[in-house]
Write a protein that holds these residues in place. Structure first.
Motif, PDB file in Angstrom:
ATOM      1  N   TYR A 176     -24.612-202.954 -58.673  1.00  0.00           N
ATOM      2  CA  TYR A 176     -26.074-202.405 -58.635  1.00  0.00           C
ATOM      3  C   TYR A 176     -26.901-202.984 -59.659  1.00  0.00           C
ATOM      4  CZ  TYR A 176     -24.823-198.675 -55.331  1.00  0.00           C
ATOM      5  OH  TYR A 176     -24.320-198.067 -54.158  1.00  0.00           O
ATOM      6  N   GLU A 203     -28.076-202.570 -67.371  1.00  0.00           N
ATOM      7  CA  GLU A 203     -27.541-201.420 -66.714  1.00  0.00           C
ATOM      8  C   GLU A 203     -26.304-200.843 -67.257  1.00  0.00           C
ATOM      9  OE1 GLU A 203     -28.991-204.746 -63.544  1.00  0.00           O
ATOM     10  OE2 GLU A 203     -27.700-204.605 -65.327  1.00  0.00           O
ATOM     11  N   CYS A 258     -30.757-198.006 -66.597  1.00  0.00           N
ATOM     12  CA  CYS A 258     -31.444-199.048 -66.832  1.00  0.00           C
ATOM     13  C   CYS A 258     -32.172-198.950 -68.070  1.00  0.00           C
ATOM     14  CB  CYS A 258     -31.820-199.617 -65.753  1.00  0.00           C
ATOM     15  SG  CYS A 258     -32.695-201.213 -65.856  1.00  0.00           S
ATOM     16  N   CYS A 308     -30.558-203.510 -61.408  1.00  0.00           N
ATOM     17  CA  CYS A 308     -31.912-202.962 -61.909  1.00  0.00           C
ATOM     18  C   CYS A 308     -32.980-203.978 -61.914  1.00  0.00           C
ATOM     19  CB  CYS A 308     -31.540-202.529 -63.412  1.00  0.00           C
ATOM     20  SG  CYS A 308     -33.304-201.994 -64.045  1.00  0.00           S
ATOM     21  N   TRP A 333     -33.814-200.134 -57.933  1.00  0.00           N
ATOM     22  CA  TRP A 333     -32.279-200.418 -57.860  1.00  0.00           C
ATOM     23  C   TRP A 333     -32.084-201.096 -56.621  1.00  0.00           C
ATOM     24  CZ3 TRP A 333     -29.164-199.951 -61.753  1.00  0.00           C
ATOM     25  CH2 TRP A 333     -29.399-198.903 -62.792  1.00  0.00           C
TER      26      TRP A 333
END
Length: 120
Positions: free
Chosen positions: A92, A4, A20, A94, A34
C-alpha cells in the motif's frame, strides 16, 4: 517525504489501520490518496481524501469496508481497513496530489509503501 506505517499480517475478516505522514517540501493544501499493488498486477487506486477531509473517493473493491480520513494535523492520513479479504494483500502506497483523483498520474509525491498481507 511520505512515510507509511501500520502494515502487517492480518487474518481475513480482521481489521488494520494504515497511517501516512507527510513532511518537508510539500506546500499548500493537498489531497492524499492510497494506492496498492499486488504481485504481478498494476498499481490500483484504493481511496483518496481532500485537504479538508470533506471529500472522499473509494474504489468499488473497498467501498463499505475501508475508511479514509485526515488527521487533525492535515499532514496525516489514515486508512481503516475492515473486513479484509485475501485479495486485499498488496503493498500500500501513500500519495499526495493537488486534488482527489483516482489516477496515479495525478499524484506528485509517493511513499515507499507498506506491506499488507491477509491470510485466509
Amino acid at each position: 517525504q511520505l512515510v507509511e506505517s501500520g502494515g502487517g499480517l492480518v487474518q481475513a475478516g480482521g481489521s488494520l489501520r494504515l497511517a501516512c505522514t507527510a513532511s518537508g517540501g510539500i506546500k499548500d493544501s493537498y489531497a492524499m490518496g492510497w494506492f496498492r499493488q499486488a504481485p504481478g498486477k498494476e498499481r490500483e487506486f484504493v481511496a483518496a481524501v481532500s485537504w479538508s477531509g470533506d471529500s472522499t473517493s473509494y474504489s468499488d473493491s473497498v467501498k463499505g469496508r475501508f475508511i479514509i480520513s485526515r488527521g487533525y494535523a492535515r499532514n496525516t492520513m489514515y486508512l481503516q481497513m475492515n473486513s479484509v479479504k485475501p485479495e486485499d494483500t498488496a503493498v500500500y502506497y501513500c500519495a499526495v496530489g493537488a486534488s482527489v483523483a483516482t489516477k496515479a498520474t495525478m499524484y506528485n509525491y509517493w511513499g515507499q509503501g507498506t506491506q499488507v498481507t491477509v491470510s485466509s
